[in-house]
Design an enzyme around this catalytic site. Sequence first.
Site, PDB file in Angstrom:
ATOM      1  N   SER A 231       0.847  -1.186   0.000  1.00  0.00           N
ATOM      2  CA  SER A 231       0.000   0.000   0.000  1.00  0.00           C
ATOM      3  C   SER A 231       0.882   1.236   0.000  1.00  0.00           C
ATOM      4  O   SER A 231       2.108   1.137   0.084  1.00  0.00           O
ATOM      5  CB  SER A 231      -0.902   0.000   1.232  1.00  0.00           C
ATOM      6  OG  SER A 231      -0.127   0.344   2.365  1.00  0.00           O
ATOM      7  N   LYS A 232       0.234   2.370  -0.057  1.00  0.00           N
ATOM      8  CA  LYS A 232       0.913   3.669  -0.068  1.00  0.00           C
ATOM      9  C   LYS A 232       1.973   3.793   1.033  1.00  0.00           C
ATOM     10  O   LYS A 232       2.978   4.462   0.866  1.00  0.00           O
ATOM     11  CB  LYS A 232      -0.115   4.789   0.113  1.00  0.00           C
ATOM     12  CG  LYS A 232      -0.809   5.151  -1.177  1.00  0.00           C
ATOM     13  CD  LYS A 232      -0.002   6.204  -1.933  1.00  0.00           C
ATOM     14  CE  LYS A 232      -0.354   6.211  -3.408  1.00  0.00           C
ATOM     15  NZ  LYS A 232       0.822   6.284  -4.261  1.00  0.00           N
ATOM     16  N   ARG A 233       1.680   3.145   2.179  1.00  0.00           N
ATOM     17  CA  ARG A 233       2.636   3.217   3.288  1.00  0.00           C
ATOM     18  C   ARG A 233       4.023   2.752   2.866  1.00  0.00           C
ATOM     19  O   ARG A 233       5.026   3.141   3.425  1.00  0.00           O
ATOM     20  CB  ARG A 233       2.176   2.310   4.442  1.00  0.00           C
ATOM     21  CG  ARG A 233       1.086   2.848   5.302  1.00  0.00           C
ATOM     22  CD  ARG A 233       0.794   1.895   6.450  1.00  0.00           C
ATOM     23  NE  ARG A 233       0.454   0.544   5.957  1.00  0.00           N
ATOM     24  CZ  ARG A 233       1.183  -0.528   6.167  1.00  0.00           C
ATOM     25  NH1 ARG A 233       2.285  -0.459   6.864  1.00  0.00           N
ATOM     26  NH2 ARG A 233       0.801  -1.700   5.681  1.00  0.00           N
TER      27      ARG A 233
ATOM     28  N   GLY B 266       5.435   3.298   0.089  1.00  0.00           N
ATOM     29  CA  GLY B 266       6.065   4.166  -0.910  1.00  0.00           C
ATOM     30  C   GLY B 266       5.257   4.146  -2.190  1.00  0.00           C
ATOM     31  O   GLY B 266       4.039   3.970  -2.148  1.00  0.00           O
TER      32      GLY B 266
END
Length: 465
Positions: A241-243, A245
């Site tokens: 996920s976005k976490r 990167g």
Amino acid sequence: MAPVRVRFAPSPTGSLHIGGARTAVFNWLYARHTGGDFLVRIEDTDLERSQGDLANAILDDLQWLGMESDGSVVYQSDRLREYHELAHALVERGAAYRDYTSPEQLEAMRDQARRRGEVSFGFRVDRDKVCQKDRPEGEPYAVRFLAPDEDIVFLDGVHGEVRFRGAALDDFVLLRRDGSPTYHLSVVADDHAMGITDVIRGDDHISNTPKQLLIYRVMNWEPPRFAHVPLILGPDKKRLSKRHGATSVGEYRQKGYLPDALFNFIALLGWSPGKGDREILSRAELVQAFSIDGIKPSSAVFDETKLVWMNSEYLHTLPVSDLARMLVPYLDSSVEEGYVQKVAALLQSRLRMPQDIREMGAYFFHDPEEWDEKGRAKYWSDAEFPKRFSQYIEDLETRVDFGAAALENDLRVHCNRWGIEAAKIIHPLRLALTGRTVSAGLFEVMEILGRSVVLRRLKRALAQL
Ligand code: GLU
């Protein structure tokens, strides 16, 4: 066996992310491997969330990765009539029914279920009360599929036999009260109409498959083969996920990754050719080796360090002129491409990303503003040094051949005369020319910089001594 036809069916509610790209890559490789067709379908029936420019951006990213639809792109928003036809055909066959329950009634039923302590609410009409004829014309209704009681079993290309409890299914909606089709309805209508033989898609769809199979069964249509590909995880083993990167193809594109490198990397996310450990595989090799059997049933881990390594391997084999063209955007617009080509040829084996040129190659484009402190103390403190330095500068003023080999030869002659090892002068010169203690080969650097820049820099450094 019918020729293979696969599809990639993104919903244009966001940009193309790594997971979607992986689905596309597997479908594309399978199509190319089998000599079949790879088709693209934009699942844009959810008009509120879908946006035309997102669809175009997805198609653009696919094209950048080297994948294009073998037929014209299908847009679900063009096919609403076909979905209604299928829904009504299912009603005709007694497999689906019109449901006049209002949203308020539905909410009340949900509420009751909650109060009874049921975790989820599954709507199942009373089987004896499926009556559709006694309703006034014009009253809005949804169309629901009559869920079966018996189990649904299918053979998945990745997971083997998969069994679902039919009794656990609710009467899933095919057409909503506003007339819009649900995913299950449109996907079956399209896969059938497009002659899809194999559906390769993410694991998140595995629980949708039984519902879709039920529709095929009622219609007497041959269903495609299914293969559900496991999730992609971040390095911490949590869903990517976005976490973690960057997660979209566009972001990697922007960061300067090469499409072939990203393609190669994505192809190995959960699939392996199973021959030795070689990971750099050309597109032709990937196509040749691809099989659904090689898709691993466990989740793949996304490791950006590996992607960086892979990108550098691709950068190192790029024709120099192509590499130079990629570097230009990272440099001052005044730099000539011919000059960049020379620098590119020299630094190619050290670059990992095109933007590395900025830092790694800075001294080719700017005179040093300062000289490494430690280097100065180490290399410029010899009392003999300024004298040798000016002799060398004098000699360079009149040298005819400024090629790397001649420069090197010449310096060795000087060293013999001074009775010192070449390293004793090479390091100080490097510091003077680049401001650094580490650079590409000194003589190649000098050749590229050319006489006037070399002399200018050496004289400035001499003034510092
Ligand atoms: N539109 C779906 C998605 O983006 C794909 C559905 C499918 O492949 O069947 O997840």
